[in-house]
Write a protein that holds these residues in place. Structure first.
Motif, mmCIF file in Angstrom:
data_model
loop_
_atom_site.group_PDB
_atom_site.id
_atom_site.type_symbol
_atom_site.label_atom_id
_atom_site.label_comp_id
_atom_site.label_asym_id
_atom_site.label_seq_id
_atom_site.Cartn_x
_atom_site.Cartn_y
_atom_site.Cartn_z
ATOM 1 N N ARG A 77 -9.029 5.343 7.522
ATOM 2 C CA ARG A 77 -9.758 5.348 6.258
ATOM 3 C C ARG A 77 -9.426 4.122 5.406
ATOM 4 O O ARG A 77 -10.299 3.541 4.780
ATOM 5 C CB ARG A 77 -9.406 6.641 5.529
ATOM 6 C CG ARG A 77 -10.100 6.861 4.244
ATOM 7 C CD ARG A 77 -9.618 8.159 3.601
ATOM 8 N NE ARG A 77 -10.103 8.189 2.245
ATOM 9 C CZ ARG A 77 -11.007 9.047 1.810
ATOM 10 N NH1 ARG A 77 -11.498 9.957 2.609
ATOM 11 N NH2 ARG A 77 -11.393 8.987 0.558
ATOM 12 N N ASP A 78 -8.157 3.742 5.365
ATOM 13 C CA ASP A 78 -7.694 2.590 4.579
ATOM 14 C C ASP A 78 -6.464 2.001 5.236
ATOM 15 O O ASP A 78 -5.711 2.712 5.900
ATOM 16 C CB ASP A 78 -7.317 3.008 3.145
ATOM 17 C CG ASP A 78 -8.505 3.127 2.222
ATOM 18 O OD1 ASP A 78 -9.203 2.116 2.037
ATOM 19 O OD2 ASP A 78 -8.729 4.231 1.686
ATOM 20 N N ASN A 89 -9.175 8.731 -4.987
ATOM 21 C CA ASN A 89 -10.222 8.978 -3.988
ATOM 22 C C ASN A 89 -10.764 10.410 -4.010
ATOM 23 O O ASN A 89 -11.576 10.765 -3.161
ATOM 24 C CB ASN A 89 -9.691 8.624 -2.594
ATOM 25 C CG ASN A 89 -9.472 7.145 -2.459
ATOM 26 O OD1 ASN A 89 -10.433 6.392 -2.308
ATOM 27 N ND2 ASN A 89 -8.231 6.706 -2.544
ATOM 28 N N TYR A 97 -3.348 7.952 -4.470
ATOM 29 C CA TYR A 97 -4.460 7.868 -3.513
ATOM 30 C C TYR A 97 -5.336 9.113 -3.592
ATOM 31 O O TYR A 97 -6.564 9.029 -3.619
ATOM 32 C CB TYR A 97 -3.920 7.679 -2.090
ATOM 33 C CG TYR A 97 -5.009 7.404 -1.092
ATOM 34 C CD1 TYR A 97 -5.453 6.108 -0.877
ATOM 35 C CD2 TYR A 97 -5.630 8.432 -0.387
ATOM 36 C CE1 TYR A 97 -6.476 5.833 0.026
ATOM 37 C CE2 TYR A 97 -6.643 8.175 0.509
ATOM 38 C CZ TYR A 97 -7.067 6.872 0.709
ATOM 39 O OH TYR A 97 -8.095 6.616 1.589
ATOM 40 N N ILE A 103 -9.583 13.284 -3.144
ATOM 41 C CA ILE A 103 -9.395 13.952 -1.854
ATOM 42 C C ILE A 103 -9.321 15.461 -2.073
ATOM 43 O O ILE A 103 -8.537 15.937 -2.888
ATOM 44 C CB ILE A 103 -8.103 13.460 -1.160
ATOM 45 C CG1 ILE A 103 -8.112 11.950 -0.966
ATOM 46 C CG2 ILE A 103 -7.878 14.202 0.159
ATOM 47 C CD1 ILE A 103 -9.188 11.427 -0.066
ATOM 48 N N TRP A 138 -3.129 0.201 1.498
ATOM 49 C CA TRP A 138 -3.691 0.615 0.217
ATOM 50 C C TRP A 138 -2.620 0.491 -0.860
ATOM 51 O O TRP A 138 -1.488 0.925 -0.682
ATOM 52 C CB TRP A 138 -4.198 2.052 0.304
ATOM 53 C CG TRP A 138 -4.917 2.492 -0.918
ATOM 54 C CD1 TRP A 138 -6.232 2.306 -1.195
ATOM 55 C CD2 TRP A 138 -4.369 3.198 -2.030
ATOM 56 N NE1 TRP A 138 -6.534 2.857 -2.427
ATOM 57 C CE2 TRP A 138 -5.404 3.408 -2.958
ATOM 58 C CE3 TRP A 138 -3.095 3.675 -2.343
ATOM 59 C CZ2 TRP A 138 -5.213 4.076 -4.165
ATOM 60 C CZ3 TRP A 138 -2.894 4.335 -3.534
ATOM 61 C CH2 TRP A 138 -3.950 4.524 -4.427
#
Length: 125
Positions: free
Chosen positions: A27-28, A87, A83, A89, A31
């Motif tokens: 995904r990344d 994002n 994160y 999540i 980061w």
């Protein structure tokens, strides 16, 4: 780039390949949020995994995972928290550690530690 940086990048690529072979997508990579960093983030249908990779040439001074300090764990937890928020999540998450040791002949040994860094670890101190 310094030799140790090259070794670290090689280790991260091997770890990414390991996760891809297990059905995850990347995904990344690298980061960053302020001075916090995640080496990479892998994802499948059920789970988002933030990964810390430790790579060494040989293990004469200990295994790579032995060099993850309390301060590094706290920074990784903060990076993971950021994160997740940034994002948005909503899947289950965890922080895994991947240890890679290279031999002089170019071969390597990969050890995967699932869910190795947890908020529970942090609050036990």
């Amino acid at each position: 780039m310094a030799v140790h940086n090259d070794l670290g990048k090689r280790g991260e690529e091997i770890a990414k390949d390991f996760f891809v072979s297990k059905g995850f997508s990347i995904r990344d990579s690298n980061w960053r949020s302020h001075h916090f960093e995640l080496d990479f983030v892998a994802e499948n249908d059920e789970l988002v995994i933030m990964v810390e990779v430790k790579t060494r040439m040989g293990n004469a001074f200990g295994e790579p995972e032995d060099f993850i300090t309390d301060a590094k764990m706290k920074r990784t937890l903060q990076a993971a928290h950021n994160y997740i928020l940034v994002n948005k999540i909503e899947k289950n998450t965890q922080i895994d550690v991947v240890s890679i040791v290279f031999a002089k002949n170019g071969t390597h040994r990969l050890t995967h530690f699932p869910d190795a860094i947890t908020p529970k670890w942090y609050y036990n101190y």
